[in-house]
Scaffold this active site. Sequence first.
Site, PDB file in Angstrom:
ATOM      1  N   TYR A  47       0.827  -1.210   0.000  1.00 52.45           N
ATOM      2  CA  TYR A  47       0.000   0.000   0.000  1.00 52.45           C
ATOM      3  C   TYR A  47       0.856   1.254   0.000  1.00 52.45           C
ATOM      4  CZ  TYR A  47      -3.584  -3.309   0.286  1.00 52.45           C
ATOM      5  OH  TYR A  47      -4.361  -4.370  -0.030  1.00 52.45           O
ATOM      6  N   ARG A  67      10.778 -17.556  -9.327  1.00 53.10           N
ATOM      7  CA  ARG A  67      12.113 -17.445  -8.741  1.00 53.10           C
ATOM      8  C   ARG A  67      13.023 -18.588  -9.150  1.00 53.10           C
ATOM      9  NH1 ARG A  67      11.375 -15.303  -2.504  1.00 53.10           N
ATOM     10  NH2 ARG A  67      11.288 -13.138  -3.147  1.00 53.10           N
TER      11      ARG A  67
HETATM   12  C1  HEM Z   1      10.830  -3.946 -17.725  1.00 49.38           C
HETATM   13  C2  HEM Z   1       9.750  -4.511 -17.309  1.00 49.38           C
HETATM   14  C3  HEM Z   1       9.736  -5.770 -16.451  1.00 49.38           C
HETATM   15  C4  HEM Z   1      10.058  -7.056 -16.803  1.00 49.38           C
HETATM   16  C5  HEM Z   1      10.512  -7.536 -18.157  1.00 49.38           C
HETATM   17  C6  HEM Z   1       9.884  -7.874 -15.621  1.00 49.38           C
HETATM   18  C7  HEM Z   1      10.064  -9.254 -15.578  1.00 49.38           C
HETATM   19  C8  HEM Z   1       9.996 -10.029 -14.441  1.00 49.38           C
HETATM   20  C9  HEM Z   1      10.016 -11.467 -14.378  1.00 49.38           C
HETATM   21  C10 HEM Z   1      10.090 -12.401 -15.586  1.00 49.38           C
HETATM   22  C11 HEM Z   1       9.975 -11.839 -13.070  1.00 49.38           C
HETATM   23  C12 HEM Z   1       9.928 -13.256 -12.521  1.00 49.38           C
HETATM   24  C13 HEM Z   1      11.259 -13.810 -12.258  1.00 49.38           C
HETATM   25  C14 HEM Z   1      11.213 -15.112 -11.501  1.00 49.38           C
HETATM   26  O1  HEM Z   1      10.387 -15.273 -10.575  1.00 49.38           O
HETATM   27  O2  HEM Z   1      12.027 -15.999 -11.817  1.00 49.38           O
HETATM   28  C15 HEM Z   1       9.921 -10.640 -12.299  1.00 49.38           C
HETATM   29  C16 HEM Z   1       9.887 -10.597 -10.924  1.00 49.38           C
HETATM   30  C17 HEM Z   1       9.629  -9.441 -10.195  1.00 49.38           C
HETATM   31  N1  HEM Z   1       9.351  -8.179 -10.703  1.00 49.38           N
HETATM   32 FE1  HEM Z   1       9.426  -7.647 -12.637  1.00 49.38          FE
HETATM   33  N2  HEM Z   1       9.480  -7.079 -14.595  1.00 49.38           N
HETATM   34  C18 HEM Z   1       9.370  -5.796 -15.063  1.00 49.38           C
HETATM   35  C19 HEM Z   1       8.948  -4.687 -14.348  1.00 49.38           C
HETATM   36  C20 HEM Z   1       8.710  -4.673 -12.991  1.00 49.38           C
HETATM   37  C21 HEM Z   1       8.222  -3.532 -12.260  1.00 49.38           C
HETATM   38  C22 HEM Z   1       7.872  -2.181 -12.860  1.00 49.38           C
HETATM   39  C23 HEM Z   1       8.145  -3.917 -10.963  1.00 49.38           C
HETATM   40  C24 HEM Z   1       7.694  -3.142  -9.764  1.00 49.38           C
HETATM   41  C25 HEM Z   1       7.628  -1.868  -9.655  1.00 49.38           C
HETATM   42  C26 HEM Z   1       8.605  -5.296 -10.883  1.00 49.38           C
HETATM   43  C27 HEM Z   1       8.709  -6.031  -9.713  1.00 49.38           C
HETATM   44  C28 HEM Z   1       9.095  -7.350  -9.639  1.00 49.38           C
HETATM   45  C29 HEM Z   1       9.247  -8.079  -8.406  1.00 49.38           C
HETATM   46  C30 HEM Z   1       9.046  -7.551  -6.989  1.00 49.38           C
HETATM   47  C31 HEM Z   1       9.590  -9.392  -8.747  1.00 49.38           C
HETATM   48  C32 HEM Z   1       9.813 -10.566  -7.799  1.00 49.38           C
HETATM   49  C33 HEM Z   1      11.226 -10.739  -7.435  1.00 49.38           C
HETATM   50  C34 HEM Z   1      11.414 -11.954  -6.569  1.00 49.38           C
HETATM   51  O3  HEM Z   1      10.734 -12.964  -6.775  1.00 49.38           O
HETATM   52  O4  HEM Z   1      12.243 -11.869  -5.652  1.00 49.38           O
HETATM   53  N3  HEM Z   1       8.922  -5.720 -12.128  1.00 49.38           N
HETATM   54  N4  HEM Z   1       9.930  -9.539 -13.148  1.00 49.38           N
END
Ligand code: HEM
Lengths: 169, 596
Positions: free
Chosen positions: B239, B450
């Site tokens: 939030y 992850r």
């Molecule tokens: C450029 C655009 C983005 C792409 C291509 C992208 C792609 C991804 C992918 C594929 C995952 C999953 C990875 C995994 O679990 O193995 C991930 C996890 C995540 N993304 Fe993004 N994402 C983008 C933008 C964002 C934005 C704007 C936010 C938040 C403001 C965000 C926050 C997160 C978070 C918190 C995780 C989880 C990390 C974790 O599991 O520790 N992402 N992202």
Amino acid sequence: MHIHAYEKLWLALSIVLILALIGTVTYGAVGPGVAMVADSQSTIDPAALDEDERFSEPRVEQVGENEYEAYVVARQFGFQPDPIVVPANSTVTFYVTSADVIHGFEVVGTSANTMVVPGEVSEITVETDEPTEYGIVCNEYCGAGHHVMQGKLHVVSQSQFENRGGDSA
Amino acid sequence: MSTALESERTFVDKFPDEARVVRAAFLSSFFALFLGAVFGIIQTLHRTDVARIIPSTDYYTVLTAHGVFMVISFTIFFLVGLFTWAITRSLDRPLLNIKITWTWYGLMATGMTLTGVSILAGFVDSIDMSADVLYTFYAPLQAHPLFYAGLVVFIVGTWIAGADWFRTFLAWRRDHPDERIPLQTFMVLTTMTMWYIASSAVAASVLLFLLPWSLGFIDQVNPTLTRTLFWFFGHPVVYFWLMPAYMLWYTVLPKIAGGRLFSDPLARVVFVLFVLLSTPVGIHHQYLDPGIAEGFKFISMTNTMFLLLPSLLTAFTVVASVEYGARKNGGTGLLGWLTHLPWRKPEFTGMMLAGLMFAAGGFSGMVNAGMNINYLIHNTLWVPGHFHLTVGTAVALTMMAGTYWLWPQISNKPIYSSQIGLFQVVLWFIGMALMSNAMHAQGLLGVPRRTAEPEYSGFDYPTMFGGFEELNIQIAIGGTLLFVSTILFLGNLVLTMGNPTASGLAETLPTPVSGPEDAPQVLDNLRLWVSIALTLVVLAYALPLAAIINRGGLLGPGVGTYPVWLAPLFDALADAAAPLLGAVTDASAALVEVGR
Ligand code: HEM
Ligand SMILES: [Cu+2]
Ligand SMILES: [Cu+2]
């Protein structure tokens, strides 16, 4: 405070939705008895699993008519036993613990899913159907080799289970 | 209606010092967005096996960086910038002491740099430092001490920021004893109240357990306890990300739509509900944890469902306000009014698309919240699919769209290209629709989140929803569009900064249709809300925390230490730091002298 008529309606519908959601979950818990992973098991010393009666030798054991218990250890980066072999059409309770860090235990494509926390034992009970094979993955990041951490669950016929020999150890 | 005089001066004309802080905070935020997007595309292409430019063991360094830079730096730096603007603008007075303002900005920037360095060092084998613990840093995986220390410094920075805004408000209150708290100020104060409550737990977890443990002062920690303290903070933090977006939807979006906010009192009710309900729900992230009784999970589930209420109310108010604007400008019919809206403006279209995705995210969130259906999707790719709709779009896209409106106000520079802006926000929407949808579907197949390599040798995923491979392609295409969209946003902003300053850019915010005079006075009684919120938190957490400590002990049932960094160099580092610390002490003593 002035509240628009539509807004009141919306508010009422929202509250109905919320109560309905709580209702379905409650029904799931007390009705068909969907059991949660909870604190039913006492804590355990993860450094001394080899002295533990259940986890020193991870295995599947028959405990009643058509009732089985599986003692499973998760550690960087695998599960024991592997594969876990259980009989079809039976009730199996998994006791899963970790020897090191936090892991996950997910039977792929089913809702048999739990966190595995060192010092704790997760208990989940499932009903098996026909003989088949499932994958098991660790679904919580546990270190650099996390992506290789997998196992197998073999549901086999009763007769095969009885003749399985030593492969459950 | 706004007075002519007011409309001639932008925020930066009136408050140049504050505007500089806002710009600095936004630029820090966007720098983090850039890094986050680079790591985002690397991990997307890696896990879908389209292109693997790093070894899979480094995947977790990338993922930690993506998580921390996106949801700690990008969102929170934007928030402090936006709130600085909102407090100053709505109280119509400068902050009390701009030096204090720069101090908290400096602390936040320093803290994030320390944490960032500790993460990125994981790529360099010759530096024995890393923090591959992901943004949730679950013990007993252990990061380098710098990781935890940086987080503490960052959080202390945000606490001082809150104090800065509260003090400015109190000064205003002395001059205006009988006035209602201006709406934007109300939003800032309630959000920060929530933040103080929430972040206290993670600060305690880091200071009492994780930092001393990483420094070797204690041998072990209780993993369930530190995990629970993390989620005490981890739910309200969503939030904290969302409230800046809500502020923009409530106060700026109606203006862009050509109308006015429908109801000021309802907006206040919504923010009060968030203060009350956002913390006593964190255990819903631990539905699948052993060592926590089912009853506690159940309480957290019911609270969570009630937390839907403020967001459902927001949906109504925001849509009603936009419709009001459209009808005022000649829109008619059941849906015909939709054509009388400024769809060509990226700030409008961006926020509307963000809101639309938030609604979709709300539906998948209801599944997550359902304690039993949760078993099907817990820790699968469904979950990132869900929160890329919420924080990854509702928040991130609103922040980008808001920037198109706000940047001219804080810099006197017109946006370089609205067309590129419009293209960019639509591209984000399309990219996210693809990526998030396919992530949800893979989650239902049981594909875990992850992980560097979600394809396993031992089994195949069931073929549904098009199958694993096909969904991977969708994720990869979606992720690529998102990356391109981010670069277009940043490029547009850089070119905007190169624009010459212009005059006549000033915009004012209209008063609501139903103003604060309609809101019961009690809504402004922050003391009351804080005490109720604290009571609810104690009710929801006292017993679970006591039970956890009772089971495992404060320092856990014999759990060891699993550093994902190597120790020897740390001693060398400490040795090197000692003279540095001495020098800093000397320098500050000298500064104090000069100050006299
Ligand atoms: C450029 C655009 C983005 C792409 C291509 C992208 C792609 C991804 C992918 C594929 C995952 C999953 C990875 C995994 O679990 O193995 C991930 C996890 C995540 N993304 Fe993004 N994402 C983008 C933008 C964002 C934005 C704007 C936010 C938040 C403001 C965000 C926050 C997160 C978070 C918190 C995780 C989880 C990390 C974790 O599991 O520790 N992402 N992202
Ligand atoms: Cu793992
Ligand atoms: Cu949550």
